[in-house]
Design a protein around this motif. Structure first.
Motif, PDB file in Angstrom:
ATOM      1  N   HIS B  73       0.867  -1.187   0.000  1.00 58.52           N
ATOM      2  CA  HIS B  73       0.000   0.000   0.000  1.00 58.52           C
ATOM      3  C   HIS B  73       0.905   1.239   0.000  1.00 58.52           C
ATOM      4  O   HIS B  73       1.810   1.343   0.812  1.00 58.52           O
ATOM      5  N   PRO B  74       0.650   2.209  -0.890  1.00 61.11           N
ATOM      6  CA  PRO B  74       1.575   3.357  -0.970  1.00 61.11           C
ATOM      7  C   PRO B  74       1.477   4.317   0.214  1.00 61.11           C
ATOM      8  O   PRO B  74       2.420   5.069   0.464  1.00 61.11           O
ATOM      9  N   ASN B  75       0.372   4.279   0.939  1.00 62.50           N
ATOM     10  CA  ASN B  75       0.214   5.242   2.021  1.00 62.50           C
ATOM     11  C   ASN B  75      -0.779   4.733   3.075  1.00 62.50           C
ATOM     12  O   ASN B  75      -1.852   5.307   3.266  1.00 62.50           O
ATOM     13  N   LYS B  77      -2.685   4.441   6.269  1.00 63.34           N
ATOM     14  CA  LYS B  77      -2.902   5.293   7.445  1.00 63.34           C
ATOM     15  C   LYS B  77      -3.659   4.570   8.547  1.00 63.34           C
ATOM     16  O   LYS B  77      -3.324   4.661   9.706  1.00 63.34           O
ATOM     17  N   HIS B  96       5.542   2.072  11.286  1.00 66.55           N
ATOM     18  CA  HIS B  96       5.391   2.757   9.993  1.00 66.55           C
ATOM     19  C   HIS B  96       4.941   4.199  10.210  1.00 66.55           C
ATOM     20  O   HIS B  96       3.879   4.445  10.786  1.00 66.55           O
ATOM     21  N   THR B  98       3.683   6.289   8.180  1.00 66.66           N
ATOM     22  CA  THR B  98       2.400   6.647   7.539  1.00 66.66           C
ATOM     23  C   THR B  98       1.213   6.249   8.402  1.00 66.66           C
ATOM     24  O   THR B  98       0.148   6.847   8.292  1.00 66.66           O
ATOM     25  N   ASP B 152      -7.163   0.959   5.365  1.00 70.07           N
ATOM     26  CA  ASP B 152      -6.250   0.840   4.221  1.00 70.07           C
ATOM     27  C   ASP B 152      -5.692  -0.574   4.136  1.00 70.07           C
ATOM     28  O   ASP B 152      -5.561  -1.139   3.052  1.00 70.07           O
ATOM     29  N   ARG B 249      10.306   5.264   0.318  1.00 65.79           N
ATOM     30  CA  ARG B 249       9.610   4.801   1.516  1.00 65.79           C
ATOM     31  C   ARG B 249      10.562   4.751   2.714  1.00 65.79           C
ATOM     32  O   ARG B 249      11.787   4.724   2.559  1.00 65.79           O
TER      33      ARG B 249
END
Lengths: 277, 277
Positions: B73-75, B77, B96, B98, B152, B249
């Motif tokens: 997953h790119p972001n 939350k 993480h 993010t 997410d 990342r």
């Protein structure tokens, strides 16, 4: 009564599997040799109480010890297998079209005999007297010491570094492997589990780096070895895994090995990288 | 007297390890809960006789169940962890940058309690009341049925599909996971061993493919699960492992996971590909 056969990977850890019957139990000059029929894995070869190979999952070990190095070399013609008395490694080696000759030197004639009798699927190439195969019962260490500039690929398919396999994990042996290889040759050796055999792996990695310009390690999941994570170590004079190009190579039907694993098997967890740094 | 603790992976196969002492043995509403101190792995959590996690090798499972999906997953939350009562998965998730919030729903309060007391290294994020963590003792299946368009990434860190984990391996559950995810969300679940649980894996792969446009599987070597080859299954609405770009990342210090494994762990042996085809 239930019979269970247990291998102790370390003093504190064992894998245990239920046995239908013991098909063979004998003693050679070198070790205890047994074949048991198990519920989980079918027939299994056991040497000095250590699980070696079984019908259900032998394909993992034999495909991975043979195809990975044979595809790193662009044109392997002459191959030497040290050990591998069950015949599984040479069964895979002879499938390569480029291979013209594979010499196999197994120290224990009883392992070959028993494998031919009880494990015909594995010992196939030996049973059928495959014309590429030259099988000798003898001492791999002596054979290696005598050979010079002879092989493209050497496969050290040995048992654990105690008992008959001990001398195959030494600096002196690796020097002879180097000498026995052609100027662009490479060798592979099964080198146990990075979880449970860290001092051994640290030492042999150092020895191989000391002798070979290229040192690499790859992994496979072997169900009958406790811990499952098994490593193979490569010493190479010229070819590295990252440069392999499989586009014009023979396609083999396999159950474990494939083109992605040819590179992905070399992606090591951090603690393993650290171990062989 | 020597004490050994044995897990039966199947009716015919067990992993056995020597125990120094039993630190805790109790019974919750859901299962037998025990912590033993072992010579090989240090302290180990055992639920209904099944080895769950241990001090010596927990990093493999927890890093791999958390970092692989969180970097696909790119972001990410907002994250949900179902199960994972030892706290190892959330310990990795909160690292993480993010991630703003991780909800954790564990059915068995005794597992959480015991892990906090006996496994502080693993339960760290729970022990320290990490501000990102929202821990609920409750039913993950009910939680999932009630959630909509919320997460997410969802991590299903369940025990075996018998006992309390059973309902987490059903088509109905995966439909609710889909519903609970945002339109670009993805989930991961530990899905046992491709050697020993083939009917289960075949069925759940079919169910996940039926619901999610992207279905993937990756592998890790887990020493305390017999066979060692352990698989994780992903259902994703949008992002696939092959498209991951880690260049911008966060870099995490890890003992098993690394950037190469982010892709290489998805390289599956042929018999595993066949199984989930």
């Amino acid at each position: 009564m239930q019979l269970w056969c247990t291998e102790n990977e370390t003093e504190y850890l064992g894998l245990t599997t239920r046995v239908k019957e013991t098909l063979f139990a004998g003693k050679s000059e070198f070790q205890d040799v047994a074949v048991v029929d198990t519920y989980q894995f079918g027939r299994m070869l056991v040497l000095d109480g250590v699980f070696q190979t079984s019908i259900a999952e032998e394909f993992v070990y034999h495909e991975m010890i043979a195809h990975i190095p044979l595809f790193i070399h662009p044109n392997p013609k002459k191959v030497l297998v040290i050990g591998g008395g069950d015949g599984g490694a040479v069964r895979e080696v002879v499938r390569h079209d480029t291979v013209e000759k594979v010499e196999m030197v197994e120290i224990d004639g009883l392992v070959v005999e028993v494998s031919k009798k009880y494990l015909p699927q594995i010992s196939k190439a030996m049973l059928e007297n495959n014309p590429k195969l030259d099988l000798k019962i003898g001492d791999g260490i002596g054979h290696m010491a005598a050979a010079e500039n002879e092989y493209d690929v050497i496969i050290v398919d040995c048992s654990d570094p105690i008992g008959p396999g001990e001398g195959l994990f030494t600096h002196a042996f690796y020097q002879n492997v180097y000498k026995a290889l052609k100027p662009d040759g490479l060798f592979v050796q099964q080198t146990e589990s990075p979880f449970y055999h860290q001092p051994l792996i640290r030492r042999l990695s150092k020895d191989i780096k000391d002798i070979f310009p290229i040192h690499e390690m790859y992994l496979a999941h072997i169900p009958i070895y406790p811990g499952g994570m098994h490593c193979f170590t490569i010493g190479s004079k010229k070819y590295a895994s990252k440069d392999v190009d499989l586009s014009n190579r023979q396609k083999l039907e396999t159950k474990y090995y494939n083109e992605e694993l040819q590179k992905a098997a070399f992606a090591l967890p951090n603690f393993v990288k650290e171990l062989i740094k």
